[in-house]
Design an enzyme around this catalytic site. Sequence first.
Site, PDB file in Angstrom:
ATOM      1  N   TYR A 125       0.800  -1.226   0.000  1.00 42.85           N
ATOM      2  CA  TYR A 125       0.000   0.000   0.000  1.00 42.85           C
ATOM      3  C   TYR A 125       0.833   1.277   0.000  1.00 42.85           C
ATOM      4  CZ  TYR A 125      -4.570  -2.164   0.336  1.00 42.85           C
ATOM      5  OH  TYR A 125      -5.716  -2.855   0.042  1.00 42.85           O
ATOM      6  N   LYS A 176       2.382 -15.475   3.669  1.00 46.45           N
ATOM      7  CA  LYS A 176       2.694 -16.371   2.554  1.00 46.45           C
ATOM      8  C   LYS A 176       4.202 -16.569   2.618  1.00 46.45           C
ATOM      9  CE  LYS A 176       1.646 -18.568  -1.300  1.00 46.45           C
ATOM     10  NZ  LYS A 176       0.857 -19.819  -1.336  1.00 46.45           N
ATOM     11  N   ASP A 209      -3.484 -18.544   1.478  1.00 44.69           N
ATOM     12  CA  ASP A 209      -4.379 -19.327   0.605  1.00 44.69           C
ATOM     13  C   ASP A 209      -5.140 -20.370   1.424  1.00 44.69           C
ATOM     14  OD1 ASP A 209      -1.863 -20.495   0.975  1.00 44.69           O
ATOM     15  OD2 ASP A 209      -1.679 -21.261  -1.074  1.00 44.69           O
ATOM     16  N   ASP A 233      -6.637  -6.869   3.575  1.00 40.79           N
ATOM     17  CA  ASP A 233      -7.678  -6.281   2.723  1.00 40.79           C
ATOM     18  C   ASP A 233      -8.520  -7.383   2.103  1.00 40.79           C
ATOM     19  OD1 ASP A 233      -9.082  -4.357   1.108  1.00 40.79           O
ATOM     20  OD2 ASP A 233      -7.876  -5.089  -0.565  1.00 40.79           O
ATOM     21  N   ASP A 237     -12.717  -8.951   3.162  1.00 41.48           N
ATOM     22  CA  ASP A 237     -13.915  -9.069   2.315  1.00 41.48           C
ATOM     23  C   ASP A 237     -14.495 -10.474   2.446  1.00 41.48           C
ATOM     24  OD1 ASP A 237     -13.621  -6.429   1.374  1.00 41.48           O
ATOM     25  OD2 ASP A 237     -14.102  -6.995  -0.687  1.00 41.48           O
TER      26      ASP A 237
HETATM   27  C1  IPM Z   1     -10.707  -1.261   2.378  1.00 40.57           C
HETATM   28  C2  IPM Z   1     -10.784  -0.763   0.962  1.00 40.57           C
HETATM   29  C3  IPM Z   1      -9.579   0.114   0.685  1.00 40.57           C
HETATM   30  C4  IPM Z   1      -8.339  -0.741   0.857  1.00 40.57           C
HETATM   31  C5  IPM Z   1      -9.600   0.782  -0.704  1.00 40.57           C
HETATM   32  C6  IPM Z   1     -10.847   1.606  -0.933  1.00 40.57           C
HETATM   33  C7  IPM Z   1      -8.362   1.622  -0.938  1.00 40.57           C
HETATM   34  O1  IPM Z   1     -10.869  -1.821   0.073  1.00 40.57           O
HETATM   35  O2  IPM Z   1     -10.724  -0.421   3.298  1.00 40.57           O
HETATM   36  O3  IPM Z   1     -10.649  -2.472   2.594  1.00 40.57           O
HETATM   37  O4  IPM Z   1      -7.900  -1.407  -0.097  1.00 40.57           O
HETATM   38  O5  IPM Z   1      -7.781  -0.722   1.946  1.00 40.57           O
HETATM   39 MN    MN Z   2     -10.966  -3.756   1.034  1.00 40.03          MN
END
Ligand code: IPM
Ligand code: MN
Length: 330
Positions: A125, A176, A209, A233, A237
Amino acid sequence: MAHRIAIIGGDGIGPEVTAEAVKVIRAAGVQFDTTEFDLGGARYLRDGEVLSDRVLDELRGFDAILLGAVGTPEVPPGLIERGLLLKMRFELDLYINQRPFAGTAAGQSEAHDFIVIRENTEGPYVGEGGVLRRGTADEVATQGSVNTRMGVERCIRYAFELASTRARKHVTLVHKTNVLTFAGDLWQRTFDIVAADFADISTAYNHVDAACIYFVQDPHRYDVIVTDNLFGDILTDLGGAVSGGIGLASSANLNPARTGPSMFEPVHGSAPDIVGTGKANPIAAILSAALMLDFLGESGAADRVRAACANPGSGTTSEIGNSIAALVAG
Ligand code: IPM
Ligand code: MN
């Protein structure tokens, strides 16, 4: 004293869900003042401002920042994300991204309850790298990952300290190490060194993974997970998807040293396709506001907000907000 909260609704559904979060913490009886900041893609398209150093300095004076979502299809990808969201994470030294997940994944009989601690200021990042001969057959693109001993250690230490307050007292490192041998070695050695200071905490290691399989098939094995910025990140999700959906996933971008404000935001994005339809689920934003209340020392109110979110009712964005606010107000 009333808490001073900066509100950045941002893009898409961000302002809609943030308004509901403010409504709910107001109903919880917490004393606070809000200041709205008009930032995000729409603002950028209007006058070119993303986040100036002057506005950033203004944000430093607040106790916390509540953010909706950033990113809009009319602006090239990364511009607002990097210029606003990542700039706040880096410049305010929000080095912990804490994301709690609870629920029962599809096909599982046992509920899970774990927290991902994502390093939030390093890794890929930082934007190390560049491009040469762009658009030609000889194009070269590099994208590095920065991992410092200081940055990795403070993140891992935070994860262990958090685990020591929890019942199961278990920390899993996710990385990893079999391929990213340089960064992985630093993470693993630092993890082992910190673990030695926490004799009552058990530990595990998963490759990222494999962790994806466990998130789906055996998520209750986890208590606290610590991982790097990019793995965190992606994994969070997936954490949202196995914990009732991304519409419930909350996050705290923390500066645990409290040298400035921390920032609280839902994990989800700006969802431009459903703006103004009333379909946006405000719960992720409301639960993010509850994490903010925890950090501001208002845990009683935070617990009441979380309890109310368990019975949110149904309807539009504001109907759900109203029904949670009514429950919280008692
Ligand atoms: C998150 C989002 C951000 C990230 C994006 C919007 C830059 O996906 O907060 O998880 O990748 O950190
Ligand atoms: Mn994200």
